[in-house]
Scaffold this active site. Structure first.
Site, mmCIF file in Angstrom:
data_model
loop_
_atom_site.group_PDB
_atom_site.id
_atom_site.type_symbol
_atom_site.label_atom_id
_atom_site.label_comp_id
_atom_site.label_asym_id
_atom_site.label_seq_id
_atom_site.Cartn_x
_atom_site.Cartn_y
_atom_site.Cartn_z
ATOM 1 N N CYS A 212 47.988 93.324 -34.604
ATOM 2 C CA CYS A 212 47.599 92.441 -33.514
ATOM 3 C C CYS A 212 46.454 93.147 -32.786
ATOM 4 O O CYS A 212 46.566 94.326 -32.433
ATOM 5 C CB CYS A 212 48.757 92.224 -32.541
ATOM 6 S SG CYS A 212 48.221 91.295 -31.070
ATOM 7 N N CYS B 219 50.955 96.202 -32.810
ATOM 8 C CA CYS B 219 50.017 96.318 -31.677
ATOM 9 C C CYS B 219 49.078 97.503 -31.900
ATOM 10 O O CYS B 219 49.511 98.654 -31.933
ATOM 11 C CB CYS B 219 50.808 96.523 -30.389
ATOM 12 S SG CYS B 219 49.765 96.969 -28.993
ATOM 13 N N CYS C 222 47.440 90.176 -22.745
ATOM 14 C CA CYS C 222 48.489 90.410 -23.739
ATOM 15 C C CYS C 222 49.717 89.589 -23.372
ATOM 16 O O CYS C 222 50.128 89.582 -22.224
ATOM 17 C CB CYS C 222 48.865 91.882 -23.782
ATOM 18 S SG CYS C 222 50.235 92.201 -24.912
ATOM 19 N N CYS D 40 58.307 99.179 -22.430
ATOM 20 C CA CYS D 40 59.586 99.865 -22.509
ATOM 21 C C CYS D 40 59.658 100.893 -23.628
ATOM 22 O O CYS D 40 58.929 100.812 -24.608
ATOM 23 C CB CYS D 40 60.706 98.867 -22.779
ATOM 24 S SG CYS D 40 60.810 97.590 -21.543
ATOM 25 N N GLY E 282 57.662 103.732 -19.968
ATOM 26 C CA GLY E 282 58.170 102.931 -18.855
ATOM 27 C C GLY E 282 58.767 103.832 -17.797
ATOM 28 O O GLY E 282 59.579 104.706 -18.117
ATOM 29 N N SER F 171 45.431 110.727 -22.743
ATOM 30 C CA SER F 171 45.339 109.797 -23.863
ATOM 31 C C SER F 171 44.022 109.895 -24.628
ATOM 32 O O SER F 171 43.965 109.550 -25.805
ATOM 33 C CB SER F 171 45.553 108.363 -23.373
ATOM 34 O OG SER F 171 44.748 108.124 -22.244
ATOM 35 N N ASN G 248 62.186 96.127 -26.165
ATOM 36 C CA ASN G 248 60.788 96.471 -25.937
ATOM 37 C C ASN G 248 59.938 95.336 -26.482
ATOM 38 O O ASN G 248 60.002 95.034 -27.669
ATOM 39 C CB ASN G 248 60.458 97.788 -26.669
ATOM 40 C CG ASN G 248 58.987 98.163 -26.573
ATOM 41 O OD1 ASN G 248 58.493 98.915 -27.405
ATOM 42 N ND2 ASN G 248 58.283 97.684 -25.582
ATOM 43 N N GLY G 249 59.170 94.686 -25.603
ATOM 44 C CA GLY G 249 58.322 93.591 -26.048
ATOM 45 C C GLY G 249 58.316 92.467 -25.035
ATOM 46 O O GLY G 249 58.624 92.674 -23.863
ATOM 47 N N TYR H 194 46.499 104.030 -27.016
ATOM 48 C CA TYR H 194 46.969 104.480 -25.709
ATOM 49 C C TYR H 194 48.472 104.682 -25.576
ATOM 50 O O TYR H 194 48.924 105.683 -25.034
ATOM 51 C CB TYR H 194 46.501 103.461 -24.661
ATOM 52 C CG TYR H 194 46.980 103.735 -23.262
ATOM 53 C CD1 TYR H 194 46.519 104.840 -22.550
ATOM 54 C CD2 TYR H 194 47.903 102.897 -22.649
ATOM 55 C CE1 TYR H 194 46.965 105.088 -21.256
ATOM 56 C CE2 TYR H 194 48.347 103.140 -21.356
ATOM 57 C CZ TYR H 194 47.878 104.232 -20.667
ATOM 58 O OH TYR H 194 48.324 104.487 -19.407
ATOM 59 N N ASP I 23 37.105 107.845 -22.931
ATOM 60 C CA ASP I 23 38.340 107.314 -22.346
ATOM 61 C C ASP I 23 38.965 106.324 -23.328
ATOM 62 O O ASP I 23 38.305 105.871 -24.262
ATOM 63 C CB ASP I 23 38.041 106.630 -20.998
ATOM 64 C CG ASP I 23 39.297 106.544 -20.124
ATOM 65 O OD1 ASP I 23 40.384 106.948 -20.578
ATOM 66 O OD2 ASP I 23 39.188 106.060 -18.985
ATOM 67 N N ASP I 24 40.257 106.007 -23.102
ATOM 68 C CA ASP I 24 40.933 105.132 -24.068
ATOM 69 C C ASP I 24 40.505 103.679 -23.944
ATOM 70 O O ASP I 24 40.317 102.987 -24.937
ATOM 71 C CB ASP I 24 42.461 105.258 -23.953
ATOM 72 C CG ASP I 24 42.948 105.079 -22.542
ATOM 73 O OD1 ASP I 24 42.960 103.945 -22.066
ATOM 74 O OD2 ASP I 24 43.299 106.082 -21.895
ATOM 75 N N CYS J 172 44.040 91.152 -27.753
ATOM 76 C CA CYS J 172 43.391 91.370 -26.446
ATOM 77 C C CYS J 172 41.886 91.616 -26.613
ATOM 78 O O CYS J 172 41.133 91.489 -25.653
ATOM 79 C CB CYS J 172 44.070 92.494 -25.672
ATOM 80 S SG CYS J 172 44.439 93.933 -26.643
HETATM 81 S S1 SF4 Z 1 47.392 91.655 -27.328
HETATM 82 FE FE1 SF4 Z 1 46.604 93.785 -27.370
HETATM 83 S S2 SF4 Z 1 48.105 94.998 -26.200
HETATM 84 FE FE2 SF4 Z 1 49.077 93.012 -26.693
HETATM 85 S S3 SF4 Z 1 50.226 93.352 -28.598
HETATM 86 FE FE3 SF4 Z 1 48.213 92.573 -29.180
HETATM 87 S S4 SF4 Z 1 46.953 94.440 -29.468
HETATM 88 FE FE4 SF4 Z 1 48.762 95.038 -28.323
#
Ligand code: SF4
Length: 476
Positions: A439, A242, A388, A8, A35, A289, A109-110, A248, A351-352, A442
């Site tokens: 974070c 994040c 994620c 979002c 979004g 991107s 958003n989240g 991206y 690429d991203d 992923c």
């Molecule tokens: S898991 Fe990956 S996409 Fe999700 S918040 Fe963490 S860094 Fe971002």
């Protein structure tokens, strides 16, 4: 890259005497990349709250008549890509909830990782839900708080919520901006003439002529009303922005942690060039991107940069399904290769990220058909091996190609001559902030909050709804 979606974009404005719905419309327009499924604006005037939400792009959802109806001194707006709750009109935001003495509109958003538990608890207390979004859970949780004042209600909810949330919310006379204690999703604060605005990204502030002041801090609640702006917060023990915002999600012209995203992506490309050098004729970035990263790679390696794929910028998200013949053309609806720039060349293609690995082979195939002699893929994100749980519609683990295959197997599956992913250290160097402030779950599986219980629940639900899938397929 097509198969990764942010949840979002959010925006809020407190500016008496301003056409707040129109300003919100243009801010949402600038945040459209976050979004594209639905959009909405709520405004407050006196004791009334007006709201309009619908499916589609911002430009489809609003017209002059709707904007004129959305009167007031305060507005919040929202662009949605669904992560929780299906893609239906009742899940569009902002959500509006109320009791006899408190009414709030909220945009989120989240993703809340304990929303199922909280929803059940609230339903047992008699709260009725009109959507399946966790945003309505957040709003009702605030209403359920024993505290009388709104800031107290927000803090009560923040202590109960787990996961990622940047929020804009408003009552009849106040605008609030909230960021979760980890600060997973961004939220920027700016001035607007005599008022204030909040936005997911600074690019939205630029477009409406707002002056960026600062980011809302992790764990912070900003309250804006006729007496100005004030701030309070709950404790933030671990920061976890994040890192994918840099790779991206965020627009290249936005600032994050004081750094321009475009420059950060250039550094990612330069680092990729040092980590995975290869002899080639041309470097190109997949637009938009990875354009900056492609330029960074070219500059560092001394190999010339050329655009090779042109993006149809007006494709966006369409609700018109392509017919079978067009579907078979696949990515060609989005990208068109310029044969003259590609034919006979050894290409380095930046690429991203690679998520499911369904788009990249089509792009490589398209480049080979245009005459590319070699295609060397370089990727700005490390291999994505974990899903994620914080608001990005990525994929389940068994759909992530890097969770199933080694890098060399992925190279073969996508049809590249060589494949190089940026290292975790390289990515951290490019963003230029301490590793423990992000974070990166992923890539690493190291989630900043416990998600295992909800993960187990999700897997069991998925298994129940899809009994043909075996346990081994949903192993995490
Ligand atoms: S898991 Fe990956 S996409 Fe999700 S918040 Fe963490 S860094 Fe971002």
């Amino acid at each position: 890259m097509q198969d990764l979606h942010e949840s979002c974009g959010i925006f809020g404005i407190y500016a008496p005497g301003t056409d707040v719905s129109r300003v919100t419309f243009f801010a949402l327009y600038a945040l459209q990349h976050r979004g594209q499924e639905s959009a909405g604006i709520a405004t407050a005037e006196g004791n009334k709250i007006y709201i309009h939400t619908d499916m589609g792009l911002v430009s489809h959802v609003f017209n002059e008549d709707e904007l004129a109806r959305l009167k007031g001194n305060i507005a919040i707006g929202h662009n949605r890509y669904s992560t929780t709750g299906s893609s239906v009109a009742c899940n569009a935001q902002p959500v509006l909830v109320g009791t006899t003495d408190t009414r709030i509109a909220l945009g989120h958003n989240g993703n809340i990782t304990n929303s199922m538990t909280l929803r059940t608890e609230l339903e047992e207390k008699g709260f009725v839900f009109n959507s399946s979004t966790d945003s309505e859970v957040i709003a009702n949780l605030m209403l359920s708080a024993p505290e009388k004042d709104m800031e107290g209600k927000i803090k009560y909810a923040m202590h109960r919520l787990q996961g990622a949330y940047s929020l804009v919310l408003m009552s009849n006379d106040k605008l609030y901006g909230v960021r979760d204690p980890m600060g997973v999703r961004p939220l920027a604060l700016g001035t607007f003439d005599t008022g204030w605005v909040l936005a997911s990204e600074t690019c939205a502030l630029d477009h409406i002529g707002s002056q960026f002041i600062r980011e809302v801090e992790p764990g912070e609640i900003v309250t804006i009303d006729g007496s100005g702006i004030r701030s309070t917060r709950i404790e933030s023990s671990k920061k976890a922005l994040c890192i994918f915002e840099y790779i991206y999600f965020a627009r290249p012209d936005s600032l994050l942690n004081g750094k321009l995203i475009y420059s950060t992506r250039e550094r990612m490309g330069a680092i990729l060039s040092k980590e995975y050098p290869v002899d080639a004729d041309v470097v190109m970035g997949i637009p938009d991107s990875a354009t900056a990263a492609g330029i960074g790679y070219a500059r560092e390696s001394g190999i010339p940069y050329h655009e090779g794929l042109l993006k149809n910028r007006y494709v966006g998200r369409t609700f018109i399904e392509p017919d079978q013949r067009l579907r078979e053309l696949g990515v060609r609806l989005k990208f068109n290769p310029m044969t003259e720039k590609i034919s006979g060349k050894r290409l380095i293609v930046v690429d991203d990220s690679i998520v499911r690995g369904t788009t990249t082979p089509r792009v490589i195939n398209m480049l080979r058909k245009a005459g590319a002699r070699e295609v060397h893929m370089r990727i700005c994100a490390p291999p994505i091996r974990y899903p994620c749980f914080f608001g990005v519609d990525m994929a389940t683990r068994w759909e992530l190609i890097a969770a199933q295959k080694s890098v060399s197997e992925i190279k073969n599956a996508i049809g590249a001559d060589t494949l190089g992913y940026i290292s975790m250290d390289g990515l951290i160097e490019a963003v230029g902030q301490p590793r423990d402030t992000f974070c990166a779950a992923c890539f690493t599986g190291d989630y900043p909050t416990p998600v295992q219980l909800e993960m187990d629940k999700l897997q069991l639900e998925t298994l129940a709804s899809n009994p043909l899938r075996s346990f081994s397929e949903i192993e995490t």
